[in-house]
Design a protein around this motif. Structure first.
Motif, PDB file in Angstrom:
ATOM      1  N   GLU A   5       0.819  -1.195   0.000  1.00 45.90           N
ATOM      2  CA  GLU A   5       0.000   0.000   0.000  1.00 45.90           C
ATOM      3  C   GLU A   5       0.856   1.250   0.000  1.00 45.90           C
ATOM      4  N   GLU A   6       2.027   1.189   0.613  1.00 43.58           N
ATOM      5  CA  GLU A   6       2.964   2.297   0.661  1.00 43.58           C
ATOM      6  C   GLU A   6       4.337   1.711   0.901  1.00 43.58           C
ATOM      7  N   PRO A   7       5.410   2.469   0.610  1.00 38.06           N
ATOM      8  CA  PRO A   7       6.748   1.914   0.826  1.00 38.06           C
ATOM      9  C   PRO A   7       6.928   1.439   2.260  1.00 38.06           C
ATOM     10  N   LEU A   8       7.470   0.239   2.403  1.00 39.04           N
ATOM     11  CA  LEU A   8       7.648  -0.344   3.727  1.00 39.04           C
ATOM     12  C   LEU A   8       8.858   0.291   4.393  1.00 39.04           C
ATOM     13  N   LYS A   9       8.702   0.670   5.652  1.00 35.79           N
ATOM     14  CA  LYS A   9       9.790   1.299   6.397  1.00 35.79           C
ATOM     15  C   LYS A   9       9.996   0.548   7.701  1.00 35.79           C
ATOM     16  N   ILE A  10      11.220   0.076   7.918  1.00 35.99           N
ATOM     17  CA  ILE A  10      11.607  -0.580   9.162  1.00 35.99           C
ATOM     18  C   ILE A  10      12.801   0.188   9.702  1.00 35.99           C
ATOM     19  N   GLU A  11      12.671   0.693  10.905  1.00 37.49           N
ATOM     20  CA  GLU A  11      13.684   1.573  11.476  1.00 37.49           C
ATOM     21  C   GLU A  11      15.060   0.914  11.458  1.00 37.49           C
ATOM     22  N   GLY A  12      16.041   1.634  10.906  1.00 43.02           N
ATOM     23  CA  GLY A  12      17.408   1.144  10.857  1.00 43.02           C
ATOM     24  C   GLY A  12      17.769   0.407   9.591  1.00 43.02           C
ATOM     25  N   PHE A  13      16.780   0.214   8.681  1.00 37.24           N
ATOM     26  CA  PHE A  13      17.027  -0.551   7.472  1.00 37.24           C
ATOM     27  C   PHE A  13      16.384   0.108   6.260  1.00 37.24           C
ATOM     28  N   ASP A  14      17.046  -0.029   5.120  1.00 36.39           N
ATOM     29  CA  ASP A  14      16.431   0.281   3.834  1.00 36.39           C
ATOM     30  C   ASP A  14      15.887  -1.021   3.266  1.00 36.39           C
ATOM     31  N   VAL A  15      14.586  -1.059   3.001  1.00 37.78           N
ATOM     32  CA  VAL A  15      13.955  -2.266   2.475  1.00 37.78           C
ATOM     33  C   VAL A  15      14.068  -2.261   0.959  1.00 37.78           C
ATOM     34  N   CYS A  16      14.712  -3.301   0.402  1.00 41.04           N
ATOM     35  CA  CYS A  16      15.015  -3.344  -1.032  1.00 41.04           C
ATOM     36  C   CYS A  16      14.028  -4.186  -1.827  1.00 41.04           C
ATOM     37  N   GLY A  17      13.343  -5.117  -1.189  1.00 38.47           N
ATOM     38  CA  GLY A  17      12.405  -5.970  -1.916  1.00 38.47           C
ATOM     39  C   GLY A  17      12.036  -7.184  -1.096  1.00 38.47           C
ATOM     40  N   LEU A  18      11.049  -7.916  -1.588  1.00 36.47           N
ATOM     41  CA  LEU A  18      10.573  -9.135  -0.924  1.00 36.47           C
ATOM     42  C   LEU A  18      11.374 -10.327  -1.429  1.00 36.47           C
ATOM     43  N   LEU A  19      11.892 -11.132  -0.485  1.00 41.67           N
ATOM     44  CA  LEU A  19      12.609 -12.350  -0.843  1.00 41.67           C
ATOM     45  C   LEU A  19      11.726 -13.586  -0.780  1.00 41.67           C
ATOM     46  N   GLY A  20      10.770 -13.599   0.141  1.00 40.35           N
ATOM     47  CA  GLY A  20       9.922 -14.771   0.291  1.00 40.35           C
ATOM     48  C   GLY A  20       8.854 -14.525   1.333  1.00 40.35           C
ATOM     49  N   SER A  21       7.887 -15.428   1.378  1.00 39.35           N
ATOM     50  CA  SER A  21       6.794 -15.282   2.329  1.00 39.35           C
ATOM     51  C   SER A  21       6.331 -16.656   2.786  1.00 39.35           C
ATOM     52  N   ALA A  23       3.326 -18.575   5.853  1.00 41.18           N
ATOM     53  CA  ALA A  23       2.024 -18.366   6.483  1.00 41.18           C
ATOM     54  C   ALA A  23       2.095 -17.349   7.603  1.00 41.18           C
ATOM     55  N   SER A  24       3.232 -17.265   8.294  1.00 42.80           N
ATOM     56  CA  SER A  24       3.326 -16.365   9.446  1.00 42.80           C
ATOM     57  C   SER A  24       4.520 -15.434   9.372  1.00 42.80           C
ATOM     58  N   SER A  25       5.080 -15.237   8.175  1.00 45.44           N
ATOM     59  CA  SER A  25       6.270 -14.394   8.087  1.00 45.44           C
ATOM     60  C   SER A  25       6.446 -13.842   6.677  1.00 45.44           C
ATOM     61  N   LEU A  26       7.236 -12.780   6.592  1.00 44.53           N
ATOM     62  CA  LEU A  26       7.710 -12.222   5.330  1.00 44.53           C
ATOM     63  C   LEU A  26       9.215 -12.023   5.461  1.00 44.53           C
ATOM     64  N   VAL A  27       9.952 -12.267   4.387  1.00 46.87           N
ATOM     65  CA  VAL A  27      11.397 -12.079   4.389  1.00 46.87           C
ATOM     66  C   VAL A  27      11.747 -11.030   3.338  1.00 46.87           C
ATOM     67  N   PHE A  28      12.446  -9.988   3.787  1.00 44.11           N
ATOM     68  CA  PHE A  28      12.799  -8.881   2.916  1.00 44.11           C
ATOM     69  C   PHE A  28      14.308  -8.786   2.730  1.00 44.11           C
ATOM     70  N   ALA A  29      14.709  -8.358   1.533  1.00 50.77           N
ATOM     71  CA  ALA A  29      16.084  -7.931   1.310  1.00 50.77           C
ATOM     72  C   ALA A  29      16.211  -6.522   1.872  1.00 50.77           C
ATOM     73  N   VAL A  30      17.208  -6.323   2.733  1.00 54.64           N
ATOM     74  CA  VAL A  30      17.399  -5.018   3.356  1.00 54.64           C
ATOM     75  C   VAL A  30      18.878  -4.657   3.332  1.00 54.64           C
ATOM     76  N   ALA A  31      19.145  -3.391   3.565  1.00 54.16           N
ATOM     77  CA  ALA A  31      20.501  -2.905   3.814  1.00 54.16           C
ATOM     78  C   ALA A  31      20.482  -2.168   5.135  1.00 54.16           C
ATOM     79  N   ASP A  32      21.492  -2.419   5.974  1.00 49.49           N
ATOM     80  CA  ASP A  32      21.524  -1.708   7.246  1.00 49.49           C
ATOM     81  C   ASP A  32      22.203  -0.358   7.077  1.00 49.49           C
ATOM     82  N   GLU A  33      22.382   0.357   8.169  1.00 52.79           N
ATOM     83  CA  GLU A  33      22.904   1.724   8.086  1.00 52.79           C
ATOM     84  C   GLU A  33      24.348   1.770   7.622  1.00 52.79           C
ATOM     85  N   SER A  34      25.079   0.649   7.740  1.00 60.22           N
ATOM     86  CA  SER A  34      26.450   0.604   7.228  1.00 60.22           C
ATOM     87  C   SER A  34      26.516   0.135   5.785  1.00 60.22           C
ATOM     88  N   GLY A  35      25.352  -0.204   5.194  1.00 53.32           N
ATOM     89  CA  GLY A  35      25.298  -0.611   3.792  1.00 53.32           C
ATOM     90  C   GLY A  35      25.405  -2.095   3.556  1.00 53.32           C
TER      91      GLY A  35
END
Length: 231
Positions: A5-21, A23-35
């Motif tokens: 619905e809108e860009p996903l924001k998780i504090e401390g991470f840049d969310v790059c895309g969905l890796l998998g899902s 029944a009770s979880s989602l896995v995202f590709a992220v980059a932390d603050e150090s890259g």
């Protein structure tokens, strides 16, 4: 991000895309603050969150070439929504290495030969043996939790259900790959060994050992029918 619905924001991470899902979880590709390129698994609220948090110290010290590295666990600070799924504020997440490769069931669907399967078996057994030597059980060994690279190297992932071997826990795992004793919340290292066998069966036969019928029928089959009778 596509599908949200809108860009996903998780504090401390840049969310790059969905890796998998799941029944009770989602896995995202992220980059932390150090890259660093990492994977973040967002978990639905679970009654046993405290168990995972208590195991984090041991999980974060695991270091094996065939086992995913766990870097951090935390909780979200706001409610999140992605592709119609909502996660409350304070939802638990696990930060891990971002591992390349395909789920083993997809990899072997291309009819890879015996040498690849032997290498996969060796890598999987090595990772599980290492976990056991550190006093931990995986509890969810299955083809989808085993990533295979083009080189044939396999990595066991998803330590979200892992516990100390002596811990008390309820039924944990994915039904089609659970040992009979695990169905009632029991088991020890041998339940993981059952998971290895069931996983290798599924890769060789292109189907889980007990894949037919309802959940109740699968439970009955696991308890009543030794896997080798079906191979």
């Amino acid at each position: 991000m596509a599908g949200s619905e809108e860009p996903l924001k998780i504090e401390g991470f840049d969310v790059c895309g969905l890796l998998g899902s799941g029944a009770s979880s989602l896995v995202f590709a992220v980059a932390d603050e150090s890259g660093r390129d990492l994977a973040l698994k967002l978990l639905a609220r679970r009654e046993d969150d405290s168990l995972l948090r208590s195991e984090f110290g041991r999980l974060s010290r695991l270091d094996h070439p065939n086992l995913i590295r766990v870097h951090d666990i935390g909780r979200t600070t706001t409610e999140l929504s992605f592709a119609g799924r909502r996660f409350d504020a304070n939802t638990l997440y696990i930060v891990m290495d971002r591992v390349s490769g395909r789920p083993a069931d997809d990899y072997y669907r291309e009819n890879k030969g015996e040498p690849d399967l032997l290498q996969t078996a060796w890598d999987l057994a090595s990772a599980v043996e290492y976990m056991h030597s550190r006093g931990l059980l995986h509890h969810d060994i299955k083809p989808q939790n085993l990533l295979v690279r083009d080189s044939g190297k396999a990595t066991l992932i998803d330590l979200g259900l892992a516990t100390r071997a002596e811990a008390s826990f309820g039924a944990r795992g994915t039904l089609a790959f659970m040992a009979p004793e695990a169905l009632v919340g029991g088991g020890d290292q041998r339940a993981d060994l059952y998971g290895i066998g069931a996983t290798l069966f599924a890769l060789a036969a292109k189907t889980p050992p007990f894949a037919e019928g309802t959940g109740a029928a699968v439970v009955e089959a696991i308890v009543a029918q030794p896997v080798m009778r079906r191979f």
